[in-house]
Design a protein around this motif. Structure first.
Motif, PDB file in Angstrom:
ATOM      1  N   PHE A  60     -14.856   0.151  -3.825  1.00 14.37           N
ATOM      2  CA  PHE A  60     -14.915   1.072  -4.959  1.00 14.37           C
ATOM      3  C   PHE A  60     -13.534   1.702  -5.150  1.00 14.37           C
ATOM      4  O   PHE A  60     -13.252   2.794  -4.638  1.00 14.37           O
ATOM      5  N   SER A  61     -12.675   1.017  -5.875  1.00 13.30           N
ATOM      6  CA  SER A  61     -11.304   1.496  -6.046  1.00 13.30           C
ATOM      7  C   SER A  61     -10.782   1.118  -7.429  1.00 13.30           C
ATOM      8  O   SER A  61     -11.332   0.244  -8.104  1.00 13.30           O
ATOM      9  N   LYS A  62      -9.700   1.773  -7.821  1.00 11.77           N
ATOM     10  CA  LYS A  62      -9.133   1.570  -9.152  1.00 11.77           C
ATOM     11  C   LYS A  62      -8.679   0.135  -9.365  1.00 11.77           C
ATOM     12  O   LYS A  62      -8.953  -0.469 -10.402  1.00 11.77           O
ATOM     13  N   GLY A 120     -13.395   1.760 -12.269  1.00 13.64           N
ATOM     14  CA  GLY A 120     -13.404   2.692 -13.397  1.00 13.64           C
ATOM     15  C   GLY A 120     -13.870   2.014 -14.675  1.00 13.64           C
ATOM     16  O   GLY A 120     -14.657   2.585 -15.455  1.00 13.64           O
ATOM     17  N   PRO A 177     -12.700   4.895  -2.347  1.00 14.36           N
ATOM     18  CA  PRO A 177     -12.305   6.215  -2.850  1.00 14.36           C
ATOM     19  C   PRO A 177     -12.944   6.621  -4.169  1.00 14.36           C
ATOM     20  O   PRO A 177     -12.989   7.818  -4.478  1.00 14.36           O
ATOM     21  N   LEU A 178     -13.430   5.683  -4.964  1.00 16.62           N
ATOM     22  CA  LEU A 178     -14.036   6.032  -6.252  1.00 16.62           C
ATOM     23  C   LEU A 178     -15.557   6.111  -6.180  1.00 16.62           C
ATOM     24  O   LEU A 178     -16.222   6.111  -7.203  1.00 16.62           O
ATOM     25  N   GLU A 179     -16.084   6.214  -4.986  1.00 17.10           N
ATOM     26  CA  GLU A 179     -17.544   6.232  -4.832  1.00 17.10           C
ATOM     27  C   GLU A 179     -18.174   7.375  -5.629  1.00 17.10           C
ATOM     28  O   GLU A 179     -19.261   7.225  -6.189  1.00 17.10           O
ATOM     29  N   GLU A 211     -17.442   8.478  -8.496  1.00 16.25           N
ATOM     30  CA  GLU A 211     -17.562   8.176  -9.916  1.00 16.25           C
ATOM     31  C   GLU A 211     -18.826   7.393 -10.236  1.00 16.25           C
ATOM     32  O   GLU A 211     -19.227   7.294 -11.402  1.00 16.25           O
TER      33      GLU A 211
END
Length: 225
Positions: free
Chosen positions: A70-72, A77, A98-100, A102
């Motif tokens: 889960f990352s950019k 995104g 790191p984007l978990e 979102e």
């Protein structure tokens, strides 16, 4: 920064000129390396090998799957934007990163966390469609290979080596990397076209990648030069 500094050091030492062969896991990577005169003529493209485990005997269920980090750079995104734009389509996300945060609070998106082994295999095999929305130069992502091997068509970003793994119009399709509208439109079109998606699913049954034994047979002559 450390990796970059290390690469610059070895370049300064001219170590790359002493290499006989550089194995690239995609034709895309080979093309990039061939722009360097010190490497041109020494590169060979060989996709990664993959285990040929039999797909789990599970029936297809109504969800679109993303599994990975889960990352950019993996396009999470963009994936989130597509999920919000398609509230009637169920999505499942398996992974961590790191984007978990979102992924939280989206009614039609279920985050099942990091999965591996049989649990992940069943998730892949049970999905109607798998997504690989990368926005970085993925060269030979196992997520695409595993999805196709387990009978699930892939909608992948047209970046890096991803297009080399998907037989577009046969076992999956491509969309413009980083374009949430394009991803949304493609998901909608595939989800609503059951006949096309079923045909892609059947085609996955004939998709093949090298086994470890086949890969080794190709590898050994390179060491014997």
């Amino acid at each position: 920064f450390r990796s970059c500094a290390e690469a610059m050091f070895w370049k300064w030492k001219k170590v790359y000129r002493k290499l006989d062969v550089i194995i690239c896991c995609s034709a895309f990577l080979k093309k990039k390396l061939d722009t360097n005169p010190d490497l041109r003529g020494r590169t060979v493209a060989m996709h990664n090998f993959i285990s040929t485990k039999k797909a789990p005997a599970v029936e297809k269920q109504d969800y679109v799957l993303y599994f990975g980090r889960f990352s950019k750079e993996k396009g999470v995104g963009t994936l989130v934007e597509a999920c919000k734009a398609l509230p009637d389509i169920p999505f499942v996300a398996a992974g961590s990163g790191p984007l978990e945060g979102e992924l939280a609070g989206i009614p039609n998106l279920k985050n099942v966390g990091f999965q591996s082994g049989e649990e992940l295999q069943r998730l892949i095999a049970g999905a109607r469609l798998s997504l690989c929305p990368s926005e970085c130069y993925d060269n030979c992502p196992f997520s695409v290979m595993e999805s196709l091997m387990y009978g699930t068509p892939v909608l992948g970003a047209d970046i890096g080596g991803i297009p080399e793994l998907i037989d577009e119009g046969v076992n999956g399709e491509l969309f413009e990397s980083g374009n949430a509208d394009a991803l949304t439109e493609k998901i909608r079109a595939l989800w609503d076209d059951h006949a096309r998606l079923d045909a892609y699913t059947r085609a996955c049954g004939t998709t093949r990648f090298d086994t470890v034994e086949e890969y080794a047979e190709k590898l050994m002559p390179l060491y014997q030069r």
